[in-house]
Design a protein around this motif. Structure first.
Motif, PDB file in Angstrom:
ATOM      1  N   ASN A 127       0.809  -1.231   0.000  1.00 38.44           N
ATOM      2  CA  ASN A 127       0.000   0.000   0.000  1.00 38.44           C
ATOM      3  C   ASN A 127       0.839   1.276   0.000  1.00 38.44           C
ATOM      4  OD1 ASN A 127      -2.400  -1.596   0.261  1.00 38.44           O
ATOM      5  ND2 ASN A 127      -1.979  -1.812   2.450  1.00 38.44           N
ATOM      6  N   VAL A 128       2.176   1.119   0.013  1.00 38.84           N
ATOM      7  CA  VAL A 128       3.046   2.304   0.055  1.00 38.84           C
ATOM      8  C   VAL A 128       3.098   2.960  -1.330  1.00 38.84           C
ATOM      9  CG1 VAL A 128       5.395   3.147   0.458  1.00 38.84           C
ATOM     10  CG2 VAL A 128       4.432   1.381   1.947  1.00 38.84           C
ATOM     11  N   THR A 129       2.955   4.287  -1.353  1.00 36.66           N
ATOM     12  CA  THR A 129       3.009   5.034  -2.619  1.00 36.66           C
ATOM     13  C   THR A 129       4.146   6.055  -2.568  1.00 36.66           C
ATOM     14  OG1 THR A 129       1.419   6.667  -1.778  1.00 36.66           O
ATOM     15  CG2 THR A 129       0.529   4.810  -3.038  1.00 36.66           C
ATOM     16  N   ILE A 130       4.673   6.359  -3.755  1.00 32.91           N
ATOM     17  CA  ILE A 130       5.723   7.370  -3.866  1.00 32.91           C
ATOM     18  C   ILE A 130       5.281   8.388  -4.913  1.00 32.91           C
ATOM     19  CG2 ILE A 130       7.026   5.824  -5.414  1.00 32.91           C
ATOM     20  CD1 ILE A 130       9.599   7.251  -4.406  1.00 32.91           C
ATOM     21  N   ALA A 131       5.321   9.658  -4.560  1.00 34.02           N
ATOM     22  CA  ALA A 131       4.845  10.719  -5.446  1.00 34.02           C
ATOM     23  C   ALA A 131       5.705  10.808  -6.704  1.00 34.02           C
ATOM     24  CB  ALA A 131       4.848  12.055  -4.712  1.00 34.02           C
ATOM     25  N   GLU A 132       5.083  11.239  -7.801  1.00 36.12           N
ATOM     26  CA  GLU A 132       5.792  11.317  -9.079  1.00 36.12           C
ATOM     27  C   GLU A 132       6.978  12.276  -9.016  1.00 36.12           C
ATOM     28  OE1 GLU A 132       4.948  12.149 -13.844  1.00 36.12           O
ATOM     29  OE2 GLU A 132       3.349  12.463 -12.371  1.00 36.12           O
ATOM     30  N   GLU A 133       6.822  13.394  -8.281  1.00 41.74           N
ATOM     31  CA  GLU A 133       7.936  14.354  -8.214  1.00 41.74           C
ATOM     32  C   GLU A 133       9.157  13.762  -7.518  1.00 41.74           C
ATOM     33  OE1 GLU A 133       4.856  15.958  -5.119  1.00 41.74           O
ATOM     34  OE2 GLU A 133       4.830  15.008  -7.095  1.00 41.74           O
ATOM     35  N   LEU A 134       8.922  12.869  -6.545  1.00 41.65           N
ATOM     36  CA  LEU A 134      10.051  12.206  -5.881  1.00 41.65           C
ATOM     37  C   LEU A 134      10.706  11.199  -6.823  1.00 41.65           C
ATOM     38  CD1 LEU A 134       8.753  11.607  -2.234  1.00 41.65           C
ATOM     39  CD2 LEU A 134      10.279  13.397  -3.062  1.00 41.65           C
ATOM     40  N   GLN A 135       9.892  10.505  -7.604  1.00 43.99           N
ATOM     41  CA  GLN A 135      10.434   9.565  -8.583  1.00 43.99           C
ATOM     42  C   GLN A 135      11.291  10.306  -9.623  1.00 43.99           C
ATOM     43  OE1 GLN A 135       6.575   7.771  -9.709  1.00 43.99           O
ATOM     44  NE2 GLN A 135       7.433   5.818  -9.082  1.00 43.99           N
ATOM     45  N   ILE A 136      10.820  11.479 -10.026  1.00 48.56           N
ATOM     46  CA  ILE A 136      11.569  12.281 -10.996  1.00 48.56           C
ATOM     47  C   ILE A 136      12.913  12.710 -10.406  1.00 48.56           C
ATOM     48  CG2 ILE A 136      11.601  14.518 -12.199  1.00 48.56           C
ATOM     49  CD1 ILE A 136       8.545  14.154 -12.593  1.00 48.56           C
ATOM     50  N   GLN A 137      12.905  13.098  -9.133  1.00 50.33           N
ATOM     51  CA  GLN A 137      14.158  13.498  -8.477  1.00 50.33           C
ATOM     52  C   GLN A 137      15.152  12.332  -8.434  1.00 50.33           C
ATOM     53  OE1 GLN A 137      13.808  15.413  -4.695  1.00 50.33           O
ATOM     54  NE2 GLN A 137      12.400  16.982  -5.421  1.00 50.33           N
ATOM     55  N   ILE A 138      14.652  11.128  -8.125  1.00 47.03           N
ATOM     56  CA  ILE A 138      15.524   9.941  -8.080  1.00 47.03           C
ATOM     57  C   ILE A 138      16.143   9.697  -9.452  1.00 47.03           C
ATOM     58  CG2 ILE A 138      15.536   7.420  -7.850  1.00 47.03           C
ATOM     59  CD1 ILE A 138      13.386   7.776  -5.624  1.00 47.03           C
ATOM     60  N   SER A 139      15.315   9.739 -10.492  1.00 49.30           N
ATOM     61  CA  SER A 139      15.815   9.494 -11.852  1.00 49.30           C
ATOM     62  C   SER A 139      16.746  10.605 -12.318  1.00 49.30           C
ATOM     63  CB  SER A 139      14.643   9.338 -12.823  1.00 49.30           C
ATOM     64  OG  SER A 139      13.953   8.132 -12.555  1.00 49.30           O
ATOM     65  N   GLN A 140      16.493  11.825 -11.869  1.00 54.66           N
ATOM     66  CA  GLN A 140      17.358  12.960 -12.221  1.00 54.66           C
ATOM     67  C   GLN A 140      18.761  12.747 -11.646  1.00 54.66           C
ATOM     68  OE1 GLN A 140      15.568  16.740 -11.232  1.00 54.66           O
ATOM     69  NE2 GLN A 140      17.436  17.886 -11.666  1.00 54.66           N
ATOM     70  N   ILE A 141      18.814  12.287 -10.402  1.00 53.89           N
ATOM     71  CA  ILE A 141      20.097  12.019  -9.751  1.00 53.89           C
ATOM     72  C   ILE A 141      20.848  10.905 -10.481  1.00 53.89           C
ATOM     73  CG2 ILE A 141      21.161  11.078  -7.650  1.00 53.89           C
ATOM     74  CD1 ILE A 141      18.820  12.502  -6.139  1.00 53.89           C
ATOM     75  N   CYS A 142      20.125   9.820 -10.811  1.00 60.69           N
ATOM     76  CA  CYS A 142      20.752   8.705 -11.522  1.00 60.69           C
ATOM     77  C   CYS A 142      21.301   9.153 -12.872  1.00 60.69           C
ATOM     78  CB  CYS A 142      19.748   7.566 -11.712  1.00 60.69           C
ATOM     79  SG  CYS A 142      19.275   6.740 -10.169  1.00 60.69           S
ATOM     80  N   ALA A 143      20.554  10.028 -13.557  1.00 61.20           N
ATOM     81  CA  ALA A 143      21.000  10.530 -14.859  1.00 61.20           C
ATOM     82  C   ALA A 143      22.245  11.408 -14.709  1.00 61.20           C
ATOM     83  CB  ALA A 143      19.871  11.306 -15.536  1.00 61.20           C
ATOM     84  N   GLU A 144      22.237  12.285 -13.709  1.00 56.59           N
ATOM     85  CA  GLU A 144      23.376  13.187 -13.502  1.00 56.59           C
ATOM     86  C   GLU A 144      24.635  12.439 -13.051  1.00 56.59           C
ATOM     87  OE1 GLU A 144      22.892  16.918 -11.579  1.00 56.59           O
ATOM     88  OE2 GLU A 144      20.804  17.145 -12.202  1.00 56.59           O
ATOM     89  N   LEU A 145      24.431  11.319 -12.373  1.00 52.83           N
ATOM     90  CA  LEU A 145      25.574  10.500 -11.950  1.00 52.83           C
ATOM     91  C   LEU A 145      26.051   9.587 -13.076  1.00 52.83           C
ATOM     92  CD1 LEU A 145      24.376   9.507  -8.360  1.00 52.83           C
ATOM     93  CD2 LEU A 145      26.390  10.882  -8.889  1.00 52.83           C
ATOM     94  N   ASP A 146      25.329   9.622 -14.201  1.00 56.01           N
ATOM     95  CA  ASP A 146      25.671   8.813 -15.372  1.00 56.01           C
ATOM     96  C   ASP A 146      25.683   7.326 -15.046  1.00 56.01           C
ATOM     97  OD1 ASP A 146      26.326   8.400 -18.033  1.00 56.01           O
ATOM     98  OD2 ASP A 146      28.482   8.486 -17.674  1.00 56.01           O
ATOM     99  N   ILE A 147      24.654   6.897 -14.319  1.00 58.37           N
ATOM    100  CA  ILE A 147      24.549   5.488 -13.945  1.00 58.37           C
ATOM    101  C   ILE A 147      23.933   4.708 -15.103  1.00 58.37           C
ATOM    102  CG2 ILE A 147      23.306   3.886 -12.422  1.00 58.37           C
ATOM    103  CD1 ILE A 147      23.712   5.973 -10.187  1.00 58.37           C
ATOM    104  N   ASP A 148      24.598   3.619 -15.485  1.00 54.79           N
ATOM    105  CA  ASP A 148      24.112   2.810 -16.606  1.00 54.79           C
ATOM    106  C   ASP A 148      22.803   2.105 -16.252  1.00 54.79           C
ATOM    107  OD1 ASP A 148      26.320   3.482 -18.114  1.00 54.79           O
ATOM    108  OD2 ASP A 148      27.493   1.736 -17.474  1.00 54.79           O
TER     109      ASP A 148
END
Length: 345
Positions: A258-279
């Protein structure tokens, strides 16, 4: 047979990141296990063995070698599925979560299991001798010094951990059984790291070091001495805390769907992964899963920023290393980019 007393999980001083990584994987095994790298004598093995004592008992089909779940088809062996389809009665027992150690010298047959080819060819019977993957189903599989294990065996382990199934094929005969387990690897970085391709497939990575604070070191020594003098009295003293943590785990496991994560938080996570150049996207997925598990441990159904902060280092640290000869990032880059992303939103 009397079991040897195990040092209580809740009495372990320090190493908070390692303890949290283990708890998150217990709440959500789909996180993908944990790699624990640290100095010798930092309590890696003690902590992992202590974890089993706080885990709630699981229902299994009696006398089934695969620890089959009595009602979930995904966690059943083929034989149990057939019995269920035929409406046969399945006797149920409760047992402790299995913990299996994989020795460094293990062979592929020891890990995966073997098929008795003589019986298969002469009698036409699929006779399967289960391996360690079968015994670890619905439990923990621990590999100490996993960085010294043959890469081929590490591949098999990670494939089984990711798919939840183990397939054994010999001379055209194939047997498949469920193998859902939390893979826990530990090692000493002085003896070498895993290849980045293998390291990336562990969900979380924790780096632990020897405690430097003198008072904390004294505290650790005192606690261990008390346990060694009178294990039963010591365990009794910590029983309430152990029970509370067990209840917290059970509640978190029930709450997780039942746990949910807001879309803006998901975007922040993906933004960090992209900036760190994670494959790839494994870093994004694991961070989201671990944040949800952390929220469930807090007895919350909504992921907050603090949940991401607690797990992002463990989820991404080992994915920054692309060159096998480079050293592991301490996490400073992750902290810098995480801070920049937070302040920009």
């Amino acid at each position: 047979m009397q079991t040897k007393p195990v040092f209580p999980f809740t009495a372990i001083v320090g190493q908070e990141e390692m303890k949290l990584a283990l708890l998150l994987n217990v709440v959500d095994p789909k996180i993908g296990g944990v790699m624990i790298m640290g100095d010798r004598g930092t309590g890696k093995t003690t902590t992992i063995r202590a974890l089993v004592d706080i885990l709630p008992s699981i229902p299994v089909v009696k006398d089934d070698v695969f620890n089959s779940h009595p009602s979930d088809p995904e966690l059943m062996s083929y034989d149990v599925q057939q019995k269920l389809a035929n409406h046969e009665h399945l006797p149920i027992v409760y047992k402790k979560v299995p913990m299996v150690d994989l020795p460094l010298g293990a062979t592929e047959d020891r890990l995966c299991g073997t098929i008795d080819m003589e019986k298969a060819l002469v009698e036409g019977i699929k006779c399967f001798e289960p391996g360690l993957l079968a015994k670890a189903h619905r439990g923990l599989l621990y590999v100490d010094e996993v960085n010294l294990l043959d890469d081929h065996l590490v591949d098999i382990l990670l494939d089984a951990a990711a798919s939840g199934w183990n397939t054994v094929e010999r001379e055209g005969i194939s047997i498949r059984h469920p193998a859902r387990f939390v893979l826990i690897g530990s090692g000493n970085p002085e003896e070498g790291e895993l290849r980045p391709q293998l390291l990336d497939r562990f969900g979380l990575h924790t780096a632990i070091t020897t405690v430097k604070d003198a008072k904390l070191r004294v505290k650790i020594v005192e606690e261990r001495s008390c346990f060694d003098r009178d294990p039963e009295a010591y365990l009794q003293r910590w029983q309430e805390a152990q029970t509370q943590l067990t209840n917290q785990i059970v509640q978190a496991q029930q709450l997780l769907p039942n746990v949910t994560i807001a879309e803006e938080l998901q975007i922040q996570i993906s933004q960090i992964c992209a900036e760190l150049d994670i494959d790839g996207l494994r870093g994004d997925i694991v961070t989201n899963r671990a944040a949800c598990a952390h929220a469930a441990l807090r007895a919350s159904t909504v992921v907050e920023m603090e949940d991401i902060e607690k797990v992002i280092m463990m989820s991404l640290r080992h994915r920054l290393r692309k060159d096998p000869l480079s050293t592991m990032d301490s996490g400073e880059r992750i902290q810098q980019i995480w801070g920049a992303v937070r302040h920009s939103t």
